[in-house]
Enzyme design. Sequence first.
Site, PDB file in Angstrom:
ATOM      1  N   TYR A 134     -10.078  -9.226   7.253  1.00 40.20           N
ATOM      2  CA  TYR A 134      -9.194  -8.148   7.723  1.00 40.20           C
ATOM      3  C   TYR A 134      -9.790  -7.634   9.036  1.00 40.20           C
ATOM      4  CZ  TYR A 134      -5.718  -4.479   6.870  1.00 40.20           C
ATOM      5  OH  TYR A 134      -4.608  -3.663   6.931  1.00 40.20           O
ATOM      6  N   HIS A 139      -1.513   3.381  -4.926  1.00 36.68           N
ATOM      7  CA  HIS A 139      -1.370   4.839  -5.128  1.00 36.68           C
ATOM      8  C   HIS A 139      -0.072   5.267  -4.465  1.00 36.68           C
ATOM      9  CE1 HIS A 139      -2.223   5.046  -0.917  1.00 36.68           C
ATOM     10  NE2 HIS A 139      -3.296   4.313  -1.107  1.00 36.68           N
ATOM     11  N   ASP A 193       0.828  -1.207   0.000  1.00 37.86           N
ATOM     12  CA  ASP A 193       0.000   0.000   0.000  1.00 37.86           C
ATOM     13  C   ASP A 193       0.869   1.266   0.000  1.00 37.86           C
ATOM     14  OD1 ASP A 193      -1.944   2.016   0.644  1.00 37.86           O
ATOM     15  OD2 ASP A 193      -3.208   0.442   1.492  1.00 37.86           O
ATOM     16  N   LYS A 246      -7.264   6.444  -3.747  1.00 37.05           N
ATOM     17  CA  LYS A 246      -7.424   5.917  -2.384  1.00 37.05           C
ATOM     18  C   LYS A 246      -7.343   4.394  -2.386  1.00 37.05           C
ATOM     19  CE  LYS A 246      -8.269   9.458   0.339  1.00 37.05           C
ATOM     20  NZ  LYS A 246      -7.321   9.772   1.399  1.00 37.05           N
ATOM     21  N   THR A 247      -7.235   3.821  -1.204  1.00 36.37           N
ATOM     22  CA  THR A 247      -6.945   2.390  -1.072  1.00 36.37           C
ATOM     23  C   THR A 247      -8.039   1.454  -1.589  1.00 36.37           C
ATOM     24  OG1 THR A 247      -5.493   2.792   0.777  1.00 36.37           O
ATOM     25  CG2 THR A 247      -6.423   0.587   0.628  1.00 36.37           C
ATOM     26  N   HIS A 289      -2.819  10.988   0.113  1.00 37.30           N
ATOM     27  CA  HIS A 289      -3.045  10.669  -1.307  1.00 37.30           C
ATOM     28  C   HIS A 289      -4.533  10.772  -1.560  1.00 37.30           C
ATOM     29  CE1 HIS A 289      -4.423   6.745   0.165  1.00 37.30           C
ATOM     30  NE2 HIS A 289      -3.466   6.887   1.059  1.00 37.30           N
ATOM     31  N   HIS A 324       1.827   8.125   5.705  1.00 35.37           N
ATOM     32  CA  HIS A 324       0.840   9.080   6.247  1.00 35.37           C
ATOM     33  C   HIS A 324       1.398   9.761   7.490  1.00 35.37           C
ATOM     34  CE1 HIS A 324      -2.879   8.465   4.016  1.00 35.37           C
ATOM     35  NE2 HIS A 324      -2.670   7.169   4.024  1.00 35.37           N
ATOM     36  N   ASN A 356     -13.117   5.327   0.303  1.00 35.09           N
ATOM     37  CA  ASN A 356     -13.024   4.400   1.436  1.00 35.09           C
ATOM     38  C   ASN A 356     -14.290   4.490   2.287  1.00 35.09           C
ATOM     39  OD1 ASN A 356     -10.463   3.576   0.705  1.00 35.09           O
ATOM     40  ND2 ASN A 356      -9.406   4.985   2.108  1.00 35.09           N
ATOM     41  N   ASP A 408       2.326   2.624   3.348  1.00 39.13           N
ATOM     42  CA  ASP A 408       1.280   3.648   3.430  1.00 39.13           C
ATOM     43  C   ASP A 408       1.160   4.241   4.846  1.00 39.13           C
ATOM     44  OD1 ASP A 408      -1.273   4.889   2.148  1.00 39.13           O
ATOM     45  OD2 ASP A 408      -2.001   3.996   3.996  1.00 39.13           O
TER      46      ASP A 408
HETATM   47  P1  AMP Z   1      -6.136   4.910   3.004  1.00 45.92           P
HETATM   48  O1  AMP Z   1      -6.868   5.844   3.902  1.00 45.92           O
HETATM   49  O2  AMP Z   1      -6.679   4.955   1.604  1.00 45.92           O
HETATM   50  O3  AMP Z   1      -4.684   5.070   3.093  1.00 45.92           O
HETATM   51  O4  AMP Z   1      -6.478   3.444   3.528  1.00 45.92           O
HETATM   52  C1  AMP Z   1      -5.495   2.604   4.036  1.00 45.92           C
HETATM   53  C2  AMP Z   1      -6.051   1.829   5.178  1.00 45.92           C
HETATM   54  O5  AMP Z   1      -6.959   0.822   4.725  1.00 45.92           O
HETATM   55  C3  AMP Z   1      -4.963   1.109   5.932  1.00 45.92           C
HETATM   56  O6  AMP Z   1      -4.908   1.626   7.203  1.00 45.92           O
HETATM   57  C4  AMP Z   1      -5.420  -0.334   5.978  1.00 45.92           C
HETATM   58  O7  AMP Z   1      -5.238  -0.883   7.254  1.00 45.92           O
HETATM   59  C5  AMP Z   1      -6.890  -0.232   5.636  1.00 45.92           C
HETATM   60  N1  AMP Z   1      -7.393  -1.458   5.022  1.00 45.92           N
HETATM   61  C6  AMP Z   1      -6.815  -2.170   4.052  1.00 45.92           C
HETATM   62  N2  AMP Z   1      -7.551  -3.263   3.750  1.00 45.92           N
HETATM   63  C7  AMP Z   1      -8.622  -3.235   4.562  1.00 45.92           C
HETATM   64  C8  AMP Z   1      -9.755  -4.082   4.744  1.00 45.92           C
HETATM   65  N3  AMP Z   1      -9.926  -5.170   4.002  1.00 45.92           N
HETATM   66  N4  AMP Z   1     -10.667  -3.724   5.669  1.00 45.92           N
HETATM   67  C9  AMP Z   1     -10.510  -2.608   6.399  1.00 45.92           C
HETATM   68  N5  AMP Z   1      -9.472  -1.781   6.282  1.00 45.92           N
HETATM   69  C10 AMP Z   1      -8.530  -2.076   5.379  1.00 45.92           C
HETATM   70 ZN    ZN Z   2      -3.648   2.699  -0.057  1.00 44.56          ZN
HETATM   71 ZN    ZN Z   3      -3.164   5.748   2.693  1.00 39.29          ZN
END
Ligand code: AMP
Ligand code: ZN
Ligand code: ZN
Length: 412
Positions: free
Chosen positions: A160, A245, A40, A74-75, A350, A201, A96, A197
């Site tokens: 998860y 990303h 990530d 985003k993730t 991001h 952050h 998200n 990631d």
């Molecule tokens: P972002 O805010 O886009 O950076 O999201 C990253 C976050 O998504 C990280 O903290 C991960 O722990 C979380 N994440 C990744 N996969 C999952 C999942 N399957 N369920 C819940 N959270 C997740």
């Molecule tokens: Zn991500």
């Molecule tokens: Zn992130």
Amino acid sequence: MKKTLLFLLSLILVACGTTIGQGQIQQPRNDRYLVVVSMDGFRWDYNLMYETPFLDSLAHAGVDARMRPSYPSKTFPNHYTLATGLVPDHHGIIANNFTERKTGRRFSLSNPETKFDGAFYGGEPIWITAQKNGINAGIIYWPGSEVEIQGIRPYVYHKYDENLMPFDQRIAEVKRLLTLPEAVRPHLVMVYFSEPDATGHDKGPYSPQTRKAVKTMDKMMRELYGVLQALPFFEQIDFIVTSDHGMTRTSPERLIRLSDYVKPEWIHHVDYSVPSWLDANKIEANGIVLDYTDSIVDALKDVPHLRAWRRSEVPAYLQFGTNENIGDVILNTDLGWVVGETYEETTGTHGFDPFFPDMHVNFRAIGPDFKSGYVKEEIFQNVCLYPLLCHLLGITPAPMDGNLEDIKDILK
Ligand code: AMP
Ligand code: ZN
Ligand code: ZN
């Protein structure tokens, strides 16, 4: 009689992997294994900034490329794009966290009631296309893989939750999956890691901590590759390491306060993120609906570092704006600028326009199907991963936005 003959003929053609009419009918390739890793937030140039000896060696021996995420960067939206070949606007995981307009339900990574509801997840992730073709998939934490979609789940998946496997245990799980009895052994293995990631952050992309996190992930990848090398069928494994990303620096001076420009009574709801978006208030009086969308867009039109677009006005290159769950007004910011009332962003983030280089990711591939020592010049969009994986597995992709042609040059 004629019908029976035609049926038999089509069966023979299918068995030969021949094209019939418009649709490509392919034969799953039982001699291939695919291992796909996502780290990530692995920005494309981390390997230029920091020590990544293993990823560098992959670049020399295999394919070295750079990939552009889809909007918003985003993730969840992007991991699900990587899996389906659809942009977020089309697969439905548009952020998200977002609100489903029809029901008012809140989709959120931390809300199991919606996160596990397959109805939110449009398109067909690769693990389902694989399972439908009789290929088992073993997926470790890839966003979406823990959800029943079209009534199907991967042969092996992991929830998860609070008992997350540490990174080295995920590598051990890859080994376990690839040493299952041949009859059930997954030929598609995907694994997700939440670094660099989290550190990106917390400390920003240019920090000693992120340097260390990148170095640690490089070591993890070496370990994982070592597991693959020890397998008797190593020569049949295609290995891809990539990400969702990039990451850029943010700072309190680059905050845009909505309340400096917009009256609170004009706004019904704001989703603060990158990008932020909002729904305008709509007030009905004497049969007339007063919609504040115009007032908001007008008030924000000259704000530096910000573009406020009605949902229908998002520029076409972002492929965003047809999904009804997107807010009435999208607040698109310059790189590193965030919208909020108080500064709540961390040192890095991001979500920005994927055409900003800071949002790009690394793409490394090695194995029997990939060229060696190949540097791909053009940056390609992440919707191409799904058709690539389908091609490698010898299966027909479901409808999607990607194009195999954009990435075919990396293949032998
Ligand atoms: P972002 O805010 O886009 O950076 O999201 C990253 C976050 O998504 C990280 O903290 C991960 O722990 C979380 N994440 C990744 N996969 C999952 C999942 N399957 N369920 C819940 N959270 C997740
Ligand atoms: Zn991500
Ligand atoms: Zn992130």
